[in-house]
Design an enzyme around this catalytic site. Structure first.
Site, PDB file in Angstrom:
ATOM      1  N   ASP A 158      -1.647  -5.988 -64.700  1.00  0.00           N
ATOM      2  CA  ASP A 158      -0.504  -6.871 -64.948  1.00  0.00           C
ATOM      3  C   ASP A 158       0.422  -6.999 -63.747  1.00  0.00           C
ATOM      4  O   ASP A 158       1.559  -7.439 -63.883  1.00  0.00           O
ATOM      5  CB  ASP A 158       0.292  -6.354 -66.147  1.00  0.00           C
ATOM      6  CG  ASP A 158       0.766  -4.911 -65.955  1.00  0.00           C
ATOM      7  OD1 ASP A 158       0.495  -4.326 -64.887  1.00  0.00           O
ATOM      8  OD2 ASP A 158       1.395  -4.373 -66.883  1.00  0.00           O
ATOM      9  N   CYS A 161      -0.126  -2.474 -61.629  1.00  0.00           N
ATOM     10  CA  CYS A 161      -1.224  -1.503 -61.760  1.00  0.00           C
ATOM     11  C   CYS A 161      -1.096  -0.305 -60.820  1.00  0.00           C
ATOM     12  O   CYS A 161      -1.387   0.828 -61.216  1.00  0.00           O
ATOM     13  CB  CYS A 161      -2.577  -2.189 -61.577  1.00  0.00           C
ATOM     14  SG  CYS A 161      -2.786  -3.013 -59.980  1.00  0.00           S
ATOM     15  N   HIS A 283      -7.430  -4.502 -57.711  1.00  0.00           N
ATOM     16  CA  HIS A 283      -6.804  -3.779 -58.822  1.00  0.00           C
ATOM     17  C   HIS A 283      -6.824  -2.282 -58.530  1.00  0.00           C
ATOM     18  O   HIS A 283      -7.770  -1.765 -57.945  1.00  0.00           O
ATOM     19  CB  HIS A 283      -7.578  -4.063 -60.111  1.00  0.00           C
ATOM     20  CG  HIS A 283      -7.063  -3.325 -61.309  1.00  0.00           C
ATOM     21  ND1 HIS A 283      -5.833  -3.576 -61.865  1.00  0.00           N
ATOM     22  CD2 HIS A 283      -7.626  -2.335 -62.056  1.00  0.00           C
ATOM     23  CE1 HIS A 283      -5.664  -2.776 -62.917  1.00  0.00           C
ATOM     24  NE2 HIS A 283      -6.727  -2.024 -63.035  1.00  0.00           N
TER      25      HIS A 283
END
Length: 299
Positions: A158, A161, A283
């Protein structure tokens, strides 16, 4: 001389359906082979994807069968004066008598068709991902982590992370500062960067001009670190090592582990950096102790 067998539309459709079912089963088997048995989360996702693929194919076949039956029911052949003609039911003779489709209904139908196409593309992309770069990256990371008796612990993708992964690491270590939230981590990071401008400003450049950030641009950058879901990187990690007095190591699939804050001798915070995670690309995830695969299967 044997007569040539003529296949009816029903025969051709049945043959097509058998082939599509066979192709789907091959794809499903490939999906199952691509996901490790001890990866419960991904196997659950895979099961859901398989169910959707099977449901979509069944729905497609049912609609095609209904369409063929409808065509056979409404159009009959008859012979008039020795000439084969097409008899059209009364309902087809005057199109003006058919109920007109409203513009609103057309828009709804178009939107539904676009949504169905989008879902099909997502499902297909997920199948490809199981065999593509994302899957290969996951396997390499799992092998690297297993050497340290670790495994990936996923956090939300989001924008927070990196901070969520650090929050999780601190909680696992259960030491002073382990209760720091994402909001506090962001606030402390921005505060540290503002008070150590010379350590960070030279590494920030305007992407359009290539010039080092102005004072105003630097303040805007720090404000985004503190108040938005802006992604974090190595500059923020450098600040966090100084704030937490802990080294941070970032494990990657195809590159050496990045180590920041090696001047500190306490237990490091370990993060995983993924280049091909989810639809967002890059990510960060946390890690946890490697679980016994037998226990994972039994749970």
């Amino acid at each position: 001389m044997e007569m040539e067998t003529v296949e009816t539309p029903e025969d051709l459709l049945a043959k097509q359906h058998r082939k599509e079912k066979k192709d789907l089963q091959a794809k499903i088997q490939s999906m199952k082979n691509a996901v490790p048995k001890n990866d419960k989360k991904r196997r659950k996702q895979m099961t859901e994807e398989i169910a959707k693929l099977e449901a979509d194919l069944n729905q497609k076949h049912e609609e095609e069968l209904k369409h063929l039956k409808s065509a056979n029911d409404t159009k009959e052949k008859e012979v008039v004066n020795g000439v084969e003609t097409l008899k059209i039911e009364d309902g087809e003779q005057d199109e003006s008598k058919q109920p007109k489709v409203t513009k609103a209904q057309k828009r709804r139908d178009k939107k539904a068709a676009q949504e169905k196409e989008r879902e099909d593309r997502i499902a297909e992309a997920e199948v490809q991902n199981l065999q593509g770069v994302r899957h290969q990256e996951g396997l390499k990371l799992a092998q690297k982590l297993a050497q340290q008796q670790l495994q990936i612990k996923e956090v939300s993708s989001d924008g927070h992370c990196m901070y969520r992964a650090i929050e999780d690491q601190l909680a696992q270590q259960s030491q002073i500062g382990s209760n720091m939230s994402v909001i506090e981590l962001r606030s402390r990071t921005a505060e540290y960067m503002r008070s150590h401008v010379d350590d960070f400003l030279p590494f920030l450049t305007n992407p359009n001009t290539g010039d080092i950030y102005t004072t105003d641009e630097f303040e805007k950058y720090c404000s985004e670190v503190e108040n938005t879901a802006a992604w974090g990187g190595q500059l923020e990690l450098r600040a966090l090592t100084q704030i937490l007095h802990k080294p941070i190591e970032v494990i990657q699939a195809d590159s050496p582990t990045i180590k920041i804050g090696e001047e500190y001798e306490s237990k490091p915070i370990t993060l995983v950096y993924m280049h091909h995670a989810y639809g967002l690309g890059e990510h960060y995830n946390s890690v946890e102790r490697l679980k016994d695969p037998a226990n994972v299967e039994d749970s």
